[in-house]
Write an enzyme that holds these catalytic residues in place. Sequence first.
Site, PDB file in Angstrom:
ATOM      1  N   ASP A   1      37.341  45.768  47.704  1.00 24.03           N
ATOM      2  CA  ASP A   1      38.471  46.224  46.907  1.00 24.03           C
ATOM      3  C   ASP A   1      38.139  47.520  46.177  1.00 24.03           C
ATOM      4  O   ASP A   1      39.001  48.381  46.007  1.00 24.03           O
ATOM      5  CB  ASP A   1      38.869  45.150  45.897  1.00 24.03           C
ATOM      6  CG  ASP A   1      39.459  43.941  46.594  1.00 24.03           C
ATOM      7  OD1 ASP A   1      40.210  44.132  47.560  1.00 24.03           O
ATOM      8  OD2 ASP A   1      39.139  42.805  46.186  1.00 24.03           O
ATOM      9  N   GLY A   2      36.884  47.641  45.754  1.00 28.82           N
ATOM     10  CA  GLY A   2      36.463  48.869  45.085  1.00 28.82           C
ATOM     11  C   GLY A   2      36.708  50.082  45.979  1.00 28.82           C
ATOM     12  O   GLY A   2      37.160  51.132  45.513  1.00 28.82           O
TER      13      GLY A   2
ATOM     14  N   ASN B   1      45.611  48.269  40.297  1.00 26.87           N
ATOM     15  CA  ASN B   1      45.260  46.964  39.719  1.00 26.87           C
ATOM     16  C   ASN B   1      45.708  46.842  38.261  1.00 26.87           C
ATOM     17  O   ASN B   1      46.513  46.001  37.941  1.00 26.87           O
ATOM     18  CB  ASN B   1      43.745  46.750  39.741  1.00 26.87           C
ATOM     19  CG  ASN B   1      43.263  46.052  40.993  1.00 26.87           C
ATOM     20  OD1 ASN B   1      44.068  45.579  41.785  1.00 26.87           O
ATOM     21  ND2 ASN B   1      41.961  45.984  41.163  1.00 26.87           N
ATOM     22  N   GLU B   2      45.106  47.671  37.419  1.00 22.99           N
ATOM     23  CA  GLU B   2      45.398  47.516  36.003  1.00 22.99           C
ATOM     24  C   GLU B   2      44.937  48.674  35.146  1.00 22.99           C
ATOM     25  O   GLU B   2      44.166  49.538  35.575  1.00 22.99           O
ATOM     26  CB  GLU B   2      44.762  46.237  35.437  1.00 22.99           C
ATOM     27  CG  GLU B   2      43.260  46.274  35.190  1.00 22.99           C
ATOM     28  CD  GLU B   2      42.423  46.083  36.434  1.00 22.99           C
ATOM     29  OE1 GLU B   2      41.837  47.087  36.885  1.00 22.99           O
ATOM     30  OE2 GLU B   2      42.362  44.973  36.965  1.00 22.99           O
TER      31      GLU B   2
ATOM     32  N   ARG C   1      44.184  42.333  17.427  1.00 18.42           N
ATOM     33  CA  ARG C   1      42.777  42.572  17.077  1.00 18.42           C
ATOM     34  C   ARG C   1      41.931  41.758  18.031  1.00 18.42           C
ATOM     35  O   ARG C   1      42.152  40.552  18.179  1.00 18.42           O
ATOM     36  CB  ARG C   1      42.485  42.108  15.647  1.00 18.42           C
ATOM     37  CG  ARG C   1      42.851  43.100  14.607  1.00 18.42           C
ATOM     38  CD  ARG C   1      42.468  42.584  13.240  1.00 18.42           C
ATOM     39  NE  ARG C   1      42.771  43.587  12.239  1.00 18.42           N
ATOM     40  CZ  ARG C   1      43.989  43.878  11.820  1.00 18.42           C
ATOM     41  NH1 ARG C   1      45.043  43.248  12.333  1.00 18.42           N
ATOM     42  NH2 ARG C   1      44.174  44.796  10.900  1.00 18.42           N
TER      43      ARG C   1
ATOM     44  N   ASP D   1      38.933  42.075  21.635  1.00 17.22           N
ATOM     45  CA  ASP D   1      38.116  42.896  22.532  1.00 17.22           C
ATOM     46  C   ASP D   1      38.933  43.899  23.345  1.00 17.22           C
ATOM     47  O   ASP D   1      38.443  44.972  23.674  1.00 17.22           O
ATOM     48  CB  ASP D   1      37.330  41.996  23.498  1.00 17.22           C
ATOM     49  CG  ASP D   1      36.142  41.352  22.807  1.00 17.22           C
ATOM     50  OD1 ASP D   1      35.987  41.560  21.579  1.00 17.22           O
ATOM     51  OD2 ASP D   1      35.373  40.642  23.481  1.00 17.22           O
TER      52      ASP D   1
ATOM     53  N   ALA E   1      40.019  38.201  24.504  1.00 16.24           N
ATOM     54  CA  ALA E   1      39.424  37.663  23.278  1.00 16.24           C
ATOM     55  C   ALA E   1      40.096  38.187  22.009  1.00 16.24           C
ATOM     56  O   ALA E   1      39.493  38.929  21.224  1.00 16.24           O
ATOM     57  CB  ALA E   1      37.916  37.971  23.250  1.00 16.24           C
TER      58      ALA E   1
HETATM   59  P1  NAP Z   1      33.737  45.142  40.935  1.00 14.59           P
HETATM   60  O1  NAP Z   1      32.904  44.900  39.743  1.00 14.59           O
HETATM   61  O2  NAP Z   1      33.150  45.098  42.287  1.00 14.59           O
HETATM   62  O3  NAP Z   1      35.038  44.190  40.901  1.00 14.59           O
HETATM   63  C1  NAP Z   1      34.978  42.910  40.440  1.00 14.59           C
HETATM   64  C2  NAP Z   1      35.545  41.961  41.469  1.00 14.59           C
HETATM   65  O4  NAP Z   1      36.976  42.072  41.484  1.00 14.59           O
HETATM   66  C3  NAP Z   1      35.089  42.204  42.898  1.00 14.59           C
HETATM   67  O5  NAP Z   1      34.818  40.942  43.474  1.00 14.59           O
HETATM   68  C4  NAP Z   1      36.296  42.873  43.534  1.00 14.59           C
HETATM   69  O6  NAP Z   1      36.327  42.685  44.935  1.00 14.59           O
HETATM   70  C5  NAP Z   1      37.384  42.103  42.850  1.00 14.59           C
HETATM   71  N1  NAP Z   1      38.739  42.674  42.863  1.00 14.59           N
HETATM   72  C6  NAP Z   1      39.128  43.963  42.721  1.00 14.59           C
HETATM   73  N2  NAP Z   1      40.457  44.051  42.767  1.00 14.59           N
HETATM   74  C7  NAP Z   1      40.938  42.802  42.938  1.00 14.59           C
HETATM   75  C8  NAP Z   1      42.231  42.246  43.078  1.00 14.59           C
HETATM   76  N3  NAP Z   1      43.330  42.995  43.005  1.00 14.59           N
HETATM   77  N4  NAP Z   1      42.336  40.911  43.255  1.00 14.59           N
HETATM   78  C9  NAP Z   1      41.245  40.130  43.305  1.00 14.59           C
HETATM   79  N5  NAP Z   1      40.004  40.590  43.171  1.00 14.59           N
HETATM   80  C10 NAP Z   1      39.850  41.913  42.998  1.00 14.59           C
HETATM   81  O7  NAP Z   1      34.465  46.567  40.695  1.00 14.59           O
HETATM   82  P2  NAP Z   1      35.408  47.312  41.710  1.00 14.59           P
HETATM   83  O8  NAP Z   1      35.187  46.835  43.100  1.00 14.59           O
HETATM   84  O9  NAP Z   1      35.306  48.754  41.411  1.00 14.59           O
HETATM   85  O10 NAP Z   1      36.860  46.817  41.298  1.00 14.59           O
HETATM   86  C11 NAP Z   1      37.438  47.195  40.084  1.00 14.59           C
HETATM   87  C12 NAP Z   1      38.273  46.032  39.645  1.00 14.59           C
HETATM   88  O11 NAP Z   1      37.438  44.982  39.233  1.00 14.59           O
HETATM   89  C13 NAP Z   1      39.159  46.304  38.467  1.00 14.59           C
HETATM   90  O12 NAP Z   1      40.345  46.930  38.851  1.00 14.59           O
HETATM   91  C14 NAP Z   1      39.367  44.898  37.915  1.00 14.59           C
HETATM   92  O13 NAP Z   1      40.500  44.248  38.490  1.00 14.59           O
HETATM   93  C15 NAP Z   1      38.138  44.138  38.349  1.00 14.59           C
HETATM   94  N6  NAP Z   1      37.331  43.808  37.190  1.00 14.59           N
HETATM   95  C16 NAP Z   1      37.272  42.503  36.800  1.00 14.59           C
HETATM   96  C17 NAP Z   1      36.587  42.135  35.657  1.00 14.59           C
HETATM   97  C18 NAP Z   1      36.581  40.703  35.268  1.00 14.59           C
HETATM   98  O14 NAP Z   1      37.132  39.905  36.012  1.00 14.59           O
HETATM   99  N7  NAP Z   1      35.986  40.357  34.146  1.00 14.59           N
HETATM  100  C19 NAP Z   1      35.932  43.094  34.896  1.00 14.59           C
HETATM  101  C20 NAP Z   1      35.990  44.406  35.334  1.00 14.59           C
HETATM  102  C21 NAP Z   1      36.705  44.767  36.468  1.00 14.59           C
HETATM  103  P3  NAP Z   1      35.308  43.494  45.914  1.00 14.59           P
HETATM  104  O15 NAP Z   1      34.039  42.779  45.811  1.00 14.59           O
HETATM  105  O16 NAP Z   1      35.929  43.366  47.261  1.00 14.59           O
HETATM  106  O17 NAP Z   1      35.206  44.914  45.441  1.00 14.59           O
HETATM  107 MN    MN Z   2      33.653  45.983  44.190  1.00 16.41          MN
END
Ligand code: NAP
Ligand code: MN
Length: 275
Positions: free
Chosen positions: A45-46, A120-121, A146, A148, A183
């Site tokens: 997804d990244g 995504n967001e 208030r 995180d 949070a």
């Molecule tokens: P990453 O740290 O690899 O992403 C975290 C996980 O989210 C990975 O398993 C990624 O899949 C998955 N993911 C991304 N978009 C998704 C979606 N629309 N639905 C379900 N899972 C999804 O970082 P990244 O690959 O650059 O992705 C950035 C995204 O990570 C952000 O947009 C955010 O949605 C998510 N994220 C989640 C958290 C959390 O859950 N606490 C924190 C920070 C960011 P892949 O392994 O295929 O990349």
């Molecule tokens: Mn990723």
Amino acid sequence: MKYALLDRGDRLSRELAEQFHTMAKERGLTRDDQAPDIVLSIGGDGTLLQAFHRYRDHVDSLAFVGVHTGHLGFYADWQKDELPELVELMAKMEPTTVSYPLLRVEIITDSGTNVYLALNEFTLKSVEGTLVAQLNINDEPFEMFRGDGIVVSTPTGSTGYNKSVNGSIIHPSLEALQIAEIASINNRVYRTLGSSIILPKHHHCDIVTAPEEPLAIGIDHLVMQFDEVRSIICTVADEKVRFARYRPFPFWNRVREAFIGFDQNDSSASWKRKK
Ligand code: NAP
Ligand code: MN
């Protein structure tokens, strides 16, 4: 049919990219990084988020396709061993496309306004600790937050960060945005709603922060620091992102495969039979 390709940069993804280019050439597909019809992402997804941001100014004229190389790949339809089939279909058929809503984020600072599109967001956190922000919905004060941080997600982003903070999963045929808390502090003194809320397309949400508070603002995989922010306006964007579907993959199947898996379904089926 013109295509562009982005890979995750690891060895497997790079090898698959090379294989794809070779097979595509044999099938008469043209590589065009500037004005592609299809943008292929090989990775997770990244990678797809990177591809989206690279081509975000052309989202109206192209469609994305994702190929998995391990990791989750929520947006990816194709497994690594299915490349020949994908190339074949790309060469011979016009794909169906599905359109998903995007989020428009307008950040108003003392030195100007920046507009972003998120697949995504959008996330808002304070660089210094607790985020203090006032949330207005349709220009009416809603609550003082208030905690995180705040996550405002699209329907397809609802399975990403939003899901980790207990937001709901929204079907992407609903043109909506979801606001979820990270949070929040809730006690006698401070109060927020606690549940996530979903706004329709014609509503908007303004987040007002103190200009002296340095903010960490996330747009998908990108994080930026902003100073002197006056307010941030979130709406469902007019633009949509398109994905090319060479075979169907319904959203709820995608959710089940990503979060439940198959084993669980099998065991519940056998449990039912035994009863
Ligand atoms: P990453 O740290 O690899 O992403 C975290 C996980 O989210 C990975 O398993 C990624 O899949 C998955 N993911 C991304 N978009 C998704 C979606 N629309 N639905 C379900 N899972 C999804 O970082 P990244 O690959 O650059 O992705 C950035 C995204 O990570 C952000 O947009 C955010 O949605 C998510 N994220 C989640 C958290 C959390 O859950 N606490 C924190 C920070 C960011 P892949 O392994 O295929 O990349
Ligand atoms: Mn990723």
